[in-house]
Scaffold this active site. Structure first.
Site, PDB file in Angstrom:
ATOM      1  N   HIS A  98      50.299  43.465  54.221  1.00  0.00           N
ATOM      2  CA  HIS A  98      50.559  44.908  54.200  1.00  0.00           C
ATOM      3  C   HIS A  98      51.059  45.364  52.830  1.00  0.00           C
TER       4      HIS A  98
ATOM      5  N   TYR B 143      52.453  53.785  60.185  1.00  0.00           N
ATOM      6  CA  TYR B 143      52.869  53.146  61.448  1.00  0.00           C
ATOM      7  C   TYR B 143      52.864  54.148  62.600  1.00  0.00           C
TER       8      TYR B 143
ATOM      9  N   GLU C  86      58.898  45.119  54.784  1.00  0.00           N
ATOM     10  CA  GLU C  86      58.000  45.591  53.726  1.00  0.00           C
ATOM     11  C   GLU C  86      58.764  46.408  52.676  1.00  0.00           C
TER      12      GLU C  86
ATOM     13  N   SER D 149      42.721  36.872  44.609  1.00  0.00           N
ATOM     14  CA  SER D 149      43.746  35.903  44.209  1.00  0.00           C
ATOM     15  C   SER D 149      43.872  35.889  42.697  1.00  0.00           C
TER      16      SER D 149
ATOM     17  N   GLY E 296      33.980  26.354  46.924  1.00  0.00           N
ATOM     18  CA  GLY E 296      33.471  27.607  46.362  1.00  0.00           C
ATOM     19  C   GLY E 296      34.553  28.426  45.691  1.00  0.00           C
TER      20      GLY E 296
ATOM     21  N   GLY F 223      37.065  29.652  46.892  1.00  0.00           N
ATOM     22  CA  GLY F 223      38.394  29.312  47.426  1.00  0.00           C
ATOM     23  C   GLY F 223      39.260  28.616  46.396  1.00  0.00           C
TER      24      GLY F 223
ATOM     25  N   PRO G  92      43.061  30.628  43.999  1.00  0.00           N
ATOM     26  CA  PRO G  92      44.529  30.511  44.009  1.00  0.00           C
ATOM     27  C   PRO G  92      44.991  29.108  43.665  1.00  0.00           C
TER      28      PRO G  92
ATOM     29  N   GLY H  25      40.508  36.843  54.082  1.00  0.00           N
ATOM     30  CA  GLY H  25      40.307  37.910  55.058  1.00  0.00           C
ATOM     31  C   GLY H  25      41.394  37.733  56.090  1.00  0.00           C
ATOM     32  N   PRO H  26      41.348  38.491  57.187  1.00  0.00           N
ATOM     33  CA  PRO H  26      42.385  38.316  58.209  1.00  0.00           C
ATOM     34  C   PRO H  26      42.356  36.896  58.766  1.00  0.00           C
TER      35      PRO H  26
HETATM   36  C1  LIG Z   1      44.134  37.115  50.210  1.00  0.00           C
HETATM   37  C2  LIG Z   1      42.715  37.266  49.716  1.00  0.00           C
HETATM   38  C3  LIG Z   1      42.356  36.732  48.503  1.00  0.00           C
HETATM   39  C4  LIG Z   1      41.036  36.835  48.057  1.00  0.00           C
HETATM   40  N1  LIG Z   1      40.706  36.277  46.857  1.00  0.00           N
HETATM   41  C5  LIG Z   1      39.436  36.339  46.434  1.00  0.00           C
HETATM   42  C6  LIG Z   1      39.056  35.753  45.178  1.00  0.00           C
HETATM   43  O1  LIG Z   1      39.884  35.189  44.463  1.00  0.00           O
HETATM   44  N2  LIG Z   1      37.767  35.852  44.773  1.00  0.00           N
HETATM   45  C7  LIG Z   1      36.835  36.469  45.555  1.00  0.00           C
HETATM   46  O2  LIG Z   1      35.664  36.533  45.152  1.00  0.00           O
HETATM   47  N3  LIG Z   1      37.156  37.022  46.751  1.00  0.00           N
HETATM   48  C8  LIG Z   1      38.435  36.984  47.191  1.00  0.00           C
HETATM   49  N4  LIG Z   1      38.773  37.576  48.377  1.00  0.00           N
HETATM   50  C9  LIG Z   1      37.738  38.285  49.151  1.00  0.00           C
HETATM   51  C10 LIG Z   1      37.643  39.724  48.643  1.00  0.00           C
HETATM   52  O3  LIG Z   1      38.809  40.432  49.017  1.00  0.00           O
HETATM   53  C11 LIG Z   1      36.451  40.479  49.262  1.00  0.00           C
HETATM   54  O4  LIG Z   1      36.520  40.359  50.668  1.00  0.00           O
HETATM   55  C12 LIG Z   1      35.124  39.962  48.753  1.00  0.00           C
HETATM   56  O5  LIG Z   1      35.012  40.170  47.353  1.00  0.00           O
HETATM   57  C13 LIG Z   1      33.962  40.677  49.432  1.00  0.00           C
HETATM   58  O6  LIG Z   1      34.141  42.053  49.240  1.00  0.00           O
HETATM   59  P1  LIG Z   1      32.893  43.006  49.033  1.00  0.00           P
HETATM   60  O7  LIG Z   1      33.387  44.403  48.993  1.00  0.00           O
HETATM   61  O8  LIG Z   1      32.029  42.537  47.926  1.00  0.00           O
HETATM   62  O9  LIG Z   1      32.077  42.757  50.343  1.00  0.00           O
HETATM   63  P2  LIG Z   1      32.112  43.657  51.697  1.00  0.00           P
HETATM   64  O10 LIG Z   1      31.466  44.963  51.424  1.00  0.00           O
HETATM   65  O11 LIG Z   1      33.484  43.669  52.186  1.00  0.00           O
HETATM   66  O12 LIG Z   1      31.164  42.780  52.568  1.00  0.00           O
HETATM   67  C14 LIG Z   1      31.459  41.410  52.876  1.00  0.00           C
HETATM   68  C15 LIG Z   1      30.298  40.821  53.651  1.00  0.00           C
HETATM   69  O13 LIG Z   1      30.156  41.527  54.871  1.00  0.00           O
HETATM   70  C16 LIG Z   1      28.863  42.081  54.965  1.00  0.00           C
HETATM   71  N5  LIG Z   1      29.001  43.443  55.554  1.00  0.00           N
HETATM   72  C17 LIG Z   1      29.570  44.514  54.982  1.00  0.00           C
HETATM   73  N6  LIG Z   1      29.534  45.567  55.806  1.00  0.00           N
HETATM   74  C18 LIG Z   1      28.913  45.137  56.928  1.00  0.00           C
HETATM   75  C19 LIG Z   1      28.545  45.756  58.144  1.00  0.00           C
HETATM   76  N7  LIG Z   1      28.794  47.014  58.375  1.00  0.00           N
HETATM   77  N8  LIG Z   1      27.937  44.986  59.079  1.00  0.00           N
HETATM   78  C20 LIG Z   1      27.651  43.692  58.860  1.00  0.00           C
HETATM   79  N9  LIG Z   1      27.950  43.065  57.713  1.00  0.00           N
HETATM   80  C21 LIG Z   1      28.581  43.764  56.769  1.00  0.00           C
HETATM   81  C22 LIG Z   1      28.337  42.153  53.536  1.00  0.00           C
HETATM   82  O14 LIG Z   1      26.926  42.074  53.472  1.00  0.00           O
HETATM   83  C23 LIG Z   1      28.966  40.952  52.904  1.00  0.00           C
HETATM   84  O15 LIG Z   1      28.214  39.789  53.136  1.00  0.00           O
HETATM   85  C24 LIG Z   1      40.077  37.495  48.844  1.00  0.00           C
HETATM   86  C25 LIG Z   1      40.462  38.067  50.065  1.00  0.00           C
HETATM   87  C26 LIG Z   1      41.754  37.958  50.489  1.00  0.00           C
HETATM   88  C27 LIG Z   1      42.144  38.575  51.805  1.00  0.00           C
HETATM   89  C1  HEM Z   2      53.158  46.889  64.448  1.00  0.00           C
HETATM   90  C2  HEM Z   2      52.125  47.259  63.726  1.00  0.00           C
HETATM   91  C3  HEM Z   2      51.164  46.324  63.034  1.00  0.00           C
HETATM   92  C4  HEM Z   2      50.814  45.034  63.324  1.00  0.00           C
HETATM   93  C5  HEM Z   2      51.314  44.155  64.450  1.00  0.00           C
HETATM   94  C6  HEM Z   2      49.826  44.640  62.349  1.00  0.00           C
HETATM   95  C7  HEM Z   2      49.221  43.396  62.301  1.00  0.00           C
HETATM   96  C8  HEM Z   2      48.346  42.988  61.326  1.00  0.00           C
HETATM   97  C9  HEM Z   2      47.756  41.672  61.247  1.00  0.00           C
HETATM   98  C10 HEM Z   2      47.991  40.550  62.245  1.00  0.00           C
HETATM   99  C11 HEM Z   2      46.980  41.642  60.154  1.00  0.00           C
HETATM  100  C12 HEM Z   2      46.144  40.452  59.646  1.00  0.00           C
HETATM  101  C13 HEM Z   2      46.980  39.676  58.658  1.00  0.00           C
HETATM  102  C14 HEM Z   2      46.204  38.521  58.056  1.00  0.00           C
HETATM  103  O1  HEM Z   2      45.934  37.575  58.768  1.00  0.00           O
HETATM  104  O2  HEM Z   2      45.869  38.597  56.882  1.00  0.00           O
HETATM  105  C15 HEM Z   2      47.067  42.924  59.515  1.00  0.00           C
HETATM  106  C16 HEM Z   2      46.380  43.268  58.382  1.00  0.00           C
HETATM  107  C17 HEM Z   2      46.260  44.561  57.964  1.00  0.00           C
HETATM  108  N1  HEM Z   2      46.957  45.648  58.433  1.00  0.00           N
HETATM  109 FE1  HEM Z   2      48.327  45.655  59.907  1.00  0.00          FE
HETATM  110  N2  HEM Z   2      49.602  45.671  61.492  1.00  0.00           N
HETATM  111  C18 HEM Z   2      50.393  46.726  61.875  1.00  0.00           C
HETATM  112  C19 HEM Z   2      50.463  47.961  61.266  1.00  0.00           C
HETATM  113  C20 HEM Z   2      49.608  48.382  60.279  1.00  0.00           C
HETATM  114  C21 HEM Z   2      49.571  49.723  59.727  1.00  0.00           C
HETATM  115  C22 HEM Z   2      50.510  50.849  60.099  1.00  0.00           C
HETATM  116  C23 HEM Z   2      48.569  49.758  58.808  1.00  0.00           C
HETATM  117  C24 HEM Z   2      48.095  50.930  57.993  1.00  0.00           C
HETATM  118  C25 HEM Z   2      47.288  51.830  58.467  1.00  0.00           C
HETATM  119  C26 HEM Z   2      47.983  48.425  58.763  1.00  0.00           C
HETATM  120  C27 HEM Z   2      46.965  48.039  57.919  1.00  0.00           C
HETATM  121  C28 HEM Z   2      46.532  46.749  57.756  1.00  0.00           C
HETATM  122  C29 HEM Z   2      45.501  46.355  56.799  1.00  0.00           C
HETATM  123  C30 HEM Z   2      44.747  47.293  55.861  1.00  0.00           C
HETATM  124  C31 HEM Z   2      45.335  44.986  56.920  1.00  0.00           C
HETATM  125  C32 HEM Z   2      44.326  44.106  56.172  1.00  0.00           C
HETATM  126  C33 HEM Z   2      43.042  44.249  56.933  1.00  0.00           C
HETATM  127  C34 HEM Z   2      41.846  43.531  56.364  1.00  0.00           C
HETATM  128  O3  HEM Z   2      41.974  42.563  55.615  1.00  0.00           O
HETATM  129  O4  HEM Z   2      40.746  43.965  56.740  1.00  0.00           O
HETATM  130  N3  HEM Z   2      48.630  47.640  59.664  1.00  0.00           N
HETATM  131  N4  HEM Z   2      47.925  43.723  60.238  1.00  0.00           N
END
Ligand SMILES: Cc1cc2nc3c(=O)[nH]c(=O)nc-3n(C[C@H](O)[C@H](O)[C@H](O)COP(=O)(O)OP(=O)(O)OC[C@H]3O[C@@H](n4cnc5c(N)ncnc54)[C@H](O)[C@@H]3O)c2cc1C
Ligand code: HEM
Length: 389
Positions: free
Chosen positions: A85, A95, A137, A207, A267, A269, A272, A383-384
């Site tokens: 968050h 929230y 937070e 990362s 890959g 990954g 970090p 991702g999540p």
């Molecule tokens: C903690 C963390 C660290 C990260 N670190 C890195 C890093 O160091 N380097 C890195 O490259 N990435 C990293 N990522 C991943 C990065 O955040 C993005 O998720 C990644 O770059 C893909 O984003 P994008 O916008 O290009 O793809 P997106 O637009 O998010 O799409 C991702 C995939 O989903 C598919 N898709 C999109 N929309 C749809 C839909 N509507 N239906 C079906 N399929 C769909 C796309 O075709 C694609 O294959 C990290 C993520 C997290 C959470």
């Molecule tokens: C009690 C309330 C909430 C709970 C229990 C909750 C829980 C979670 C959990 C479990 C994740 C995934 C974490 C991970 O594995 O990386 C997450 C991610 C996230 N949350 Fe929340 N959340 C709450 C409130 C909110 C609010 C208020 C917002 C803002 C609108 C929010 C926005 C997000 C976003 C943007 C992500 C990342 C999503 C992604 O990567 O696609 N959350 N939260």
């Protein structure tokens, strides 16, 4: 604070909510995005379509309800949510929105089963968890704002350099437009970026792929087929480009001890793991760096890791290619096997792993089969959080 009666109601109704949790979250997100379109931009829509974010929220709600009288059991899960968050600048008014829509979704899915008492108990339970997250937070936001080079909210960063790392990975170095210092991060942490792409605002995490130096951050991005932000960065972002960033966050970091460290990545990954590697070597720890890639064309950072290995006798590096090209000379061909792990991972090492989901599932299964204790294992998802079983 929940009353004892409310706690009893939550415990009694938690199994029903758990049974319908994914349906509830799949009603919740469309409802929230329709009613409050402004929150849409903070969520990665690909995680919605793949279902990983609805599942993560459903799991969190169920875990919370099941532990309503023992919130200490949620420690690590809460920290992970807080860090995610904070990296995306989630704020208290949001929230309110989530609470309203989540409680309405529970009502819609469970219908008449939600009596006024049950509704009131779940409202109180939501706000207990929300307030706990909001407080944690806020503490993080303040802490980061007070650090040298730290900040709160967005800060404008400029791309000062970009470099090819492999056929699919490009690195970007970012420096503050205000020319001030940049806070140190803990190796393993990530940055939240907010970009405007063709009129739409989107947020993503990347990362930090190089050790902290007070002046620049490096991110290394893999081009995802069909991916919005990664392709934009690769195709349209050059030196001089400016982007809004939130301060680094994340809890996938080295445990504070002197045990050997196994960094096991596949890959992109690897990102970090690179600053973690630097930090572990600086601390004089024994490091085993195992990296899996398709082949040399997509194997990034090889020179860097090779040269560290020549400088540090305490670093052992092993490359595993699943589809080697002619002339490739990895240490192993194929996939990471239990034999490779047993051969290189010291029995007392902490193991950190990260890669595409099939790799994560495979590694998790191997570690379980090898009876590696859970407290020795840490992993991150790009991702999540998803189930690895
Ligand atoms: C903690 C963390 C660290 C990260 N670190 C890195 C890093 O160091 N380097 C890195 O490259 N990435 C990293 N990522 C991943 C990065 O955040 C993005 O998720 C990644 O770059 C893909 O984003 P994008 O916008 O290009 O793809 P997106 O637009 O998010 O799409 C991702 C995939 O989903 C598919 N898709 C999109 N929309 C749809 C839909 N509507 N239906 C079906 N399929 C769909 C796309 O075709 C694609 O294959 C990290 C993520 C997290 C959470
Ligand atoms: C009690 C309330 C909430 C709970 C229990 C909750 C829980 C979670 C959990 C479990 C994740 C995934 C974490 C991970 O594995 O990386 C997450 C991610 C996230 N949350 Fe929340 N959340 C709450 C409130 C909110 C609010 C208020 C917002 C803002 C609108 C929010 C926005 C997000 C976003 C943007 C992500 C990342 C999503 C992604 O990567 O696609 N959350 N939260």
């Amino acid at each position: 604070m929940l009353t004892p009666d409310q706690i009893a109601i939550i415990k009694a109704t938690a199994p029903v909510v758990a049974q319908h949790a994914e349906r509830i979250t799949s009603v919740f997100y469309p409802l929230m995005f329709e009613r409050y379109p402004e929150v849409r931009e903070v969520f990665n829509q690909a995680h919605q379509h793949g279902g990983s974010q609805p599942r993560a929220l459903a799991n969190a709600v169920v875990a919370y309800a099941s532990n309503i009288d023992n919130l200490g059991a949620l420690g690590a899960a809460v920290e992970r949510i807080v860090q995610k968050h904070v990296s995306l600048n989630i704020t208290p008014p949001q929230y309110q929105i989530v609470g309203e829509c989540l409680l309405e979704a529970i009502g819609r899915v469970l219908g008449d089963a939600v009596t006024p008492e049950i509704g009131a108990a779940w409202t109180a339970a939501y706000w207990q968890l929300a307030n706990l997250l909001i407080a944690a937070e806020e503490k993080e936001y303040r802490r980061k704002a007070e650090l040298t080079g730290g900040w709160r909210g967005t800060r404008r960063l400029r791309v000062v350099r970009r470099a090819f790392e492999s056929e699919v990975i490009t690195s970007f170095w970012l420096a503050p437009v205000d020319n001030g210092p940049l806070m140190d991060f803990t190796p393993g942490q990530y940055l939240g970026l907010r970009l405007d792409i063709d009129g739409a605002t989107v947020q993503r995490n990347y990362s930090l792929s190089d050790a902290p130096n007070g002046k620049t951050y490096r991110i290394s991005v893999k081009r995802e087929p069909g991916g919005l932000v990664s392709n934009y960065l690769h195709d349209r972002v050059q030196e001089g480009f400016e982007v809004d960033a939130f301060a680094p966050a994340g809890e996938f970091t080295l445990a504070q001890n002197s045990k050997p460290v196994v960094l096991l990545t596949a890959g992109v990954g690897q990102t970090p793991a690179l600053p973690m590697l630097d930090r572990a070597l600086a601390e004089g720890r024994q490091v085993i760096y195992l990296h899996a890639a398709l082949n040399s064309a997509v194997h990034a950072f090889r020179k860097r890791v090779d040269s560290l290995a020549t400088e540090h006798p305490n670093l052992r590096h092993v490359y595993i290619y699943s589809e080697p090209l002619p002339g490739d000379e990895p240490h192993y061909r194929g996939f990471v096997t239990p034999e490779i792990l047993q051969r290189y991972a010291p029995a007392d090492a902490d193991i950190y792993f990260l890669g595409p989901k099939p790799f994560m599932v495979h590694v998790n299964r191997m570690l379980r089969d090898l009876r590696v204790a859970a407290e020795r294992i840490r992993f991150e998802f790009f991702g999540p959080m998803e189930a690895l079983d």
